[in-house]
Design a protein around this motif. Structure first.
Motif, PDB file in Angstrom:
ATOM      1  N   SER A  24       0.829  -1.208   0.000  1.00 61.00           N
ATOM      2  CA  SER A  24       0.000   0.000   0.000  1.00 61.00           C
ATOM      3  C   SER A  24       0.863   1.258   0.000  1.00 61.00           C
ATOM      4  CB  SER A  24      -0.920  -0.001   1.225  1.00 61.00           C
ATOM      5  OG  SER A  24      -1.756  -1.133   1.238  1.00 61.00           O
ATOM      6  N   SER A  28       1.225   4.053  -3.089  1.00 61.35           N
ATOM      7  CA  SER A  28       0.871   5.460  -2.889  1.00 61.35           C
ATOM      8  C   SER A  28       1.909   6.399  -3.496  1.00 61.35           C
ATOM      9  CB  SER A  28       0.728   5.758  -1.389  1.00 61.35           C
ATOM     10  OG  SER A  28       1.978   5.628  -0.723  1.00 61.35           O
ATOM     11  N   HIS A  56     -12.121   6.622  -0.880  1.00 58.46           N
ATOM     12  CA  HIS A  56     -11.349   6.907   0.335  1.00 58.46           C
ATOM     13  C   HIS A  56      -9.957   7.434   0.021  1.00 58.46           C
ATOM     14  CE1 HIS A  56     -14.572   4.863   2.436  1.00 58.46           C
ATOM     15  NE2 HIS A  56     -14.319   3.731   1.798  1.00 58.46           N
ATOM     16  N   LEU A  57      -9.775   8.011  -1.158  1.00 53.65           N
ATOM     17  CA  LEU A  57      -8.479   8.546  -1.523  1.00 53.65           C
ATOM     18  C   LEU A  57      -8.202   9.899  -0.874  1.00 53.65           C
ATOM     19  CD1 LEU A  57      -8.441   7.666  -5.344  1.00 53.65           C
ATOM     20  CD2 LEU A  57      -7.329   6.439  -3.475  1.00 53.65           C
ATOM     21  N   LYS A  59      -8.537  10.424   2.275  1.00 54.23           N
ATOM     22  CA  LYS A  59      -8.150  10.175   3.664  1.00 54.23           C
ATOM     23  C   LYS A  59      -6.649   9.945   3.762  1.00 54.23           C
ATOM     24  CE  LYS A  59     -12.546   8.255   5.242  1.00 54.23           C
ATOM     25  NZ  LYS A  59     -13.329   8.799   4.136  1.00 54.23           N
ATOM     26  N   GLN A  64      -6.596   4.948   5.268  1.00 56.78           N
ATOM     27  CA  GLN A  64      -6.895   4.108   4.103  1.00 56.78           C
ATOM     28  C   GLN A  64      -6.493   2.661   4.348  1.00 56.78           C
ATOM     29  OE1 GLN A  64      -5.636   5.561   0.202  1.00 56.78           O
ATOM     30  NE2 GLN A  64      -5.525   7.652   0.997  1.00 56.78           N
ATOM     31  N   TYR A  68      -8.778  -0.836   4.647  1.00 58.69           N
ATOM     32  CA  TYR A  68      -8.510  -2.022   3.832  1.00 58.69           C
ATOM     33  C   TYR A  68      -8.289  -3.243   4.716  1.00 58.69           C
ATOM     34  CZ  TYR A  68      -6.032  -5.205   0.714  1.00 58.69           C
ATOM     35  OH  TYR A  68      -5.651  -6.317   0.004  1.00 58.69           O
TER      36      TYR A  68
END
Length: 313
Positions: A24, A28, A56-57, A59, A64, A68
């Protein structure tokens, strides 16, 4: 045996969490925005902000990732941002192709590697030098380059095998097997190099032991000494080499699948990364990690079968 399996599985849980977090975080940093890719350049700022909120991008990264992780704990790996298909559905559809490729390469490299290793250990110095050269070349040449060379030679020039594509087994077993020959061979070369060298060195050490000399003096046939007694003594180092090779085949399948355009999990990862489809990338990374854990667990089980002392370690 059960305690070994449970202990290894317990130690694997933190690894899965770390892998998902690192995936993740790295995703990013990839340039681009999934919301902008989905909407295109003609979308209004209001539409853009609304989609980012839905995905939720908007946040922070920690929030995030927590969302998940909470979904995974409830069995929800999310949906593809572009196709809307369940991530588990995508993985279930593509994983059999990757497993076929990895298992085929593991079986081929084990058979050929053990045979070459035993042959070189029992046939003199020249064969040993030859195995050293083969091992060096097999370890140095990248599998995607080998895939391109095999494709140009056996698919384009001689047209013995298909160059690209995948035929399901249910549709045509013959075409399915023919389409896997070049990918499996190109993926397994590195494993053949490692397993043959490890087998050769372990076999030479085992054949020099006192109990092997006793068997020779007792009139036991040479073939029985090599294949029944000496090879069993080489079991643990050979199992280690097979395990390491199989683990290497898992990431190696990504490149091979893309060269031969196989619809496996490797091509899915590349496409999802280019599209910033984070749920699919995360699901594939976790799947690859589970495969590595499964291979390591299988090697531990083989260790315990070959040497009972390992069970209490």
């Amino acid at each position: 045996m059960s305690s070994i399996i449970l202990r290894r599985l317990a130690l694997s849980v933190p690894l899965l969490v770390v892998v998902s977090a690192i995936t993740s975080l790295l995703e990013s940093f990839v340039p681009g925005d999934p919301a902008r890719t989905l909407l295109g350049i003609n979308a209004t700022p209001e539409q853009y902000d609304a989609l980012r909120a839905t995905l939720h991008l908007d946040k922070p990264f920690v929030e995030q990732y927590w969302l998940y992780l909470s979904g995974i704990l409830h069995g929800d790996f999310g949906n593809s941002l572009f196709s809307g298909e369940s991530v588990l559905g995508v993985i279930g559809e593509r994983l059999p192709v990757t497993l076929t490729l990895v298992i085929g390469a593991a079986v081929l490299s084990t058979l050929v590697g053990v045979l070459l290793g035993v042959y070189s250990a029992t046939r003199g110095r020249f064969s040993r030098r030859l195995i050293d050269v083969v091992s060096l070349l097999g370890s140095a040449l990248p599998n995607f380059w080998l895939a391109l060379m095999l494709m140009s030679l056996f698919a384009v020039r001689f047209q013995l095998f298909p160059a690209t594509g995948y035929t399901p087994f249910s549709q045509s077993p013959g075409q399915w097997a023919a389409g896997l020959v070049l990918p499996v061979v190109s993926l397994s070369i590195g494993g053949v190099a490692l397993i043959s060298k490890v087998t050769r060195d372990a076999m030479l050490s085992t054949l020099a032991l006192d109990h092997i000399r006793t068997l020779r003096a007792s009139g036991v046939p040479p073939a029985s000494i090599v294949w029944k007694h000496a090879l069993r003594g080489c079991g643990m180092p050979v199992a280690t080499a097979v395990g390491l090779s199989t683990i290497a085949f898992i990431p190696g399948s990504i490149l091979v699948e893309n060269v031969f355009t196989l619809p496996g999990l490797g091509t899915t990862v590349v496409d999802a990364t280019n599209q910033h489809d984070l749920p699919v990338v995360q699901g594939a990374a976790i799947t690859f990690t589970v495969l590595v854990i499964a291979v390591n667990l299988l090697v531990d089980v083989v260790y315990s079968l070959l040497n009972p002392k390992v069970r209490v370690a």
